[in-house]
Design a protein around this motif. Structure first.
Motif, short mmCIF file in Angstrom:
data_model
loop_
_atom_site.label_atom_id
_atom_site.label_comp_id
_atom_site.label_asym_id
_atom_site.label_seq_id
_atom_site.Cartn_x
_atom_site.Cartn_y
_atom_site.Cartn_z
N PHE A 102 0.84 -1.20 0.00
CA PHE A 102 0.00 0.00 0.00
C PHE A 102 0.87 1.25 0.00
CE2 PHE A 102 -2.97 3.02 2.16
CZ PHE A 102 -4.00 2.96 1.24
N ALA A 103 1.87 1.28 0.88
CA ALA A 103 2.78 2.42 0.95
C ALA A 103 3.60 2.55 -0.33
CB ALA A 103 3.70 2.27 2.16
N LEU A 104 4.09 1.42 -0.85
CA LEU A 104 4.93 1.43 -2.04
C LEU A 104 4.18 1.94 -3.26
CD1 LEU A 104 7.53 0.69 -3.56
CD2 LEU A 104 6.64 -1.64 -3.79
N PHE A 105 2.96 1.45 -3.47
CA PHE A 105 2.23 1.83 -4.68
C PHE A 105 1.63 3.23 -4.57
CE2 PHE A 105 2.95 -2.47 -5.85
CZ PHE A 105 2.86 -2.48 -7.24
N ILE A 106 1.37 3.70 -3.38
CA ILE A 106 0.97 5.11 -3.24
C ILE A 106 2.16 6.00 -3.60
CG2 ILE A 106 0.48 6.90 -1.53
CD1 ILE A 106 -1.54 5.08 -0.28
N LEU A 107 3.36 5.60 -3.18
CA LEU A 107 4.56 6.35 -3.54
C LEU A 107 4.75 6.35 -5.06
CD1 LEU A 107 7.18 7.83 -2.79
CD2 LEU A 107 8.27 5.59 -2.53
N ILE A 108 4.57 5.19 -5.69
CA ILE A 108 4.70 5.09 -7.15
C ILE A 108 3.67 5.98 -7.84
CG2 ILE A 108 4.39 3.54 -9.13
CD1 ILE A 108 5.54 1.29 -7.40
N ILE B 202 -1.99 2.42 -13.67
CA ILE B 202 -1.77 1.04 -13.24
C ILE B 202 -1.54 0.99 -11.73
CG2 ILE B 202 -0.17 -0.92 -13.37
CD1 ILE B 202 0.27 -0.16 -16.32
N ALA B 203 -0.78 1.96 -11.21
CA ALA B 203 -0.56 2.03 -9.76
C ALA B 203 -1.89 2.22 -9.03
CB ALA B 203 0.40 3.17 -9.43
N GLY B 204 -2.76 3.05 -9.60
CA GLY B 204 -4.07 3.28 -8.99
C GLY B 204 -4.92 2.03 -8.94
N TYR B 205 -4.96 1.28 -10.05
CA TYR B 205 -5.71 0.02 -10.07
C TYR B 205 -5.11 -1.00 -9.11
CZ TYR B 205 -8.39 1.43 -14.21
OH TYR B 205 -9.26 2.07 -15.07
N SER B 206 -3.79 -1.00 -8.98
CA SER B 206 -3.12 -1.91 -8.06
C SER B 206 -3.53 -1.60 -6.61
CB SER B 206 -1.60 -1.79 -8.20
OG SER B 206 -1.17 -2.09 -9.50
N ILE B 207 -3.60 -0.32 -6.31
CA ILE B 207 -4.02 0.09 -4.97
C ILE B 207 -5.47 -0.30 -4.72
CG2 ILE B 207 -4.41 2.08 -3.45
CD1 ILE B 207 -2.08 3.47 -4.96
N LEU B 208 -6.31 -0.25 -5.77
CA LEU B 208 -7.70 -0.66 -5.62
C LEU B 208 -7.80 -2.14 -5.24
CD1 LEU B 208 -10.69 0.05 -5.87
CD2 LEU B 208 -10.55 -0.50 -8.31
N ILE B 209 -6.97 -2.98 -5.82
CA ILE B 209 -6.94 -4.40 -5.45
C ILE B 209 -6.55 -4.55 -3.98
CG2 ILE B 209 -5.79 -6.62 -5.85
CD1 ILE B 209 -5.43 -5.78 -8.77
N LEU B 210 -5.58 -3.76 -3.55
CA LEU B 210 -5.16 -3.80 -2.15
C LEU B 210 -6.29 -3.34 -1.22
CD1 LEU B 210 -1.55 -2.31 -2.50
CD2 LEU B 210 -2.16 -4.71 -2.10
N LEU B 211 -7.05 -2.35 -1.66
CA LEU B 211 -8.18 -1.88 -0.85
C LEU B 211 -9.25 -2.95 -0.71
CD1 LEU B 211 -8.77 1.82 -2.00
CD2 LEU B 211 -7.87 1.02 0.19
#
Length: 261
Positions: free
Chosen positions: A18-24, A39-48
Motif C-alpha cells: 500500500f505504501a509502495l504503490f501510493i509512492l509510485i 496502473i498504480a491506482g488500479y493496483s491500490i484498488l486491489i489492495l483496498l
C-alpha cells in the motif's frame, strides 16, 4: 511484558505494498508517465479490496470493529497521551483511537482518489474504462480532475499525520515497540495477545496476493489493455503527409498542431 504476535504476515505485506504503490502513484503523476500512474491506482484498488475484506473477516486487531474510533476513547487517549507508563494504555493493543481515525480516513480517501482518477483519466484523456465519457458533456469539465487532486493532497496530509503518530509513539511509548511491529508483527504487551490465522484467512490472503501479482504481470505483457488504452486510433502523420516527408523531411520534422493532436 510479553512479546505478542499482533500483525499477521498478510497485514504487513498489505501495509508495505500500500505504501509502495501510493509512492509510485505520486512519483508518476505526470503526463509522460500517466499509464504507470493509472496502473498504480488500479493496483491500490486491489489492495483496498483485500483490506476491506480483512477488516470484516481478518484476524483480531485488523478488524474494523476492533478500531476504538469513538469520541470518548479519543478523549481518554488524548488526556493521557504523554504518559507512557499508564496501564490502561495497553487496552489499545492494535490501533489507538487517533490511529483508527487516520486509518479509516486513509482507506476512504484513497478509494475516492482512485474513482475520481479513473473518471478524470477517461473524461480528460479518453483512456481507460471511463473513456466513453470523453464524448459526453463531461468532456470539457475539469471537475473530476480537481476533485482527484484535492483528495490526493488530503491523502498526503493523512500520510504525514500517520508518520507523525508513528514517530510520537516511538518517542513516548517506545517500550511497546510499535514501530518494530510494522516489520516483525510482534509487539510488547502486558499479557500474551497473539493472533492466529484460520485456514480460510490464509487461503484468501494467498489468492489475493496471486491476483495482485497476476494483475501486474498482465500489465507488463499487455501494456495497452482496456484499463489504460486510448479510445482514439493512433494517427501516422508521415503516412498522411507523404509529399511533405519526401520533399521536406530531410530538413524538417512534421509535428501535428495542437488542434488535431
Amino acid at each position: 511484558m510479553k512479546k505478542s504476535y499482533i500483525w499477521s504476515l498478510p497485514t504487513r505485506v498489505f501495509h508495505l505494498l500500500f505504501a509502495l504503490f501510493i509512492l509510485i502513484a505520486f512519483l508518476t503523476d505526470d503526463d509522460e508517465f500517466l499509464r504507470f500512474h493509472a496502473i498504480a491506482g488500479y493496483s491500490i484498488l486491489i489492495l483496498l479490496i483485500f483490506r476491506v475484506y480483512w477488516g470484516y473477516f481478518g484476524p483480531k486487531y485488523s478488524l474494523f470493529k476492533d478500531f476504538p474510533a469513538n469520541k470518548n476513547e479519543a478523549k481518554g487517549f488524548l488526556k493521557n497521551i504523554f504518559n507512557g507508563s499508564l496501564k490502561n494504555e495497553q487496552k489499545y493493543i492494535g490501533h489507538n483511537p487517533l490511529a483508527s481515525y487516520v486509518m479509516i480516513a486513509m482507506l476512504i480517501v484513497t478509494f475516492i482518489v482512485i474513482v475520481t482518477g479513473i473518471l478524470a483519466y477517461g473524461i480528460q484523456d479518453g483512456k481507460g474504462v471511463a473513456s466513453f465519457l470523453n464524448d459526453s458533456f463531461f468532456k470539457n469539465m475539469k471537475l473530476f480532475k480537481e476533485i482527484h487532486e484535492f483528495f490526493a493532497n488530503f491523502l498526503i496530509f493523512l500520510i504525514v499525520a500517520h508518520l507523525v503518530g508513528i514517530a510520537f509513539d516511538r518517542l513516548f511509548h517506545k517500550k511497546h515497540e510499535t514501530l518494530n511491529s510494522i516489520a516483525t508483527g510482534y509487539k510488547m504487551t502486558d499479557e500474551d495477545e497473539s493472533i492466529k490465522l484460520s485456514i480460510f484467512q490464509k487461503i484468501f490472503a494467498i489468492v489475493m496476493f496471486i491476483a495482485f501479482l497476476a494483475f501486474l504481470i498482465f500489465n507488463i505483457y499487455k501494456p495497452n489493455n482496456a484499463l489504460v488504452a486510448s479510445k482514439f486510433e493512433p494517427i501516422d502523420y508521415k503516412t498522411q503527409n507523404i509529399s511533405f516527408v519526401n520533399e521536406c523531411g530531410s530538413c524538417h520534422t512534421l509535428y501535428p498542431t495542437k488542434f488535431i493532436a
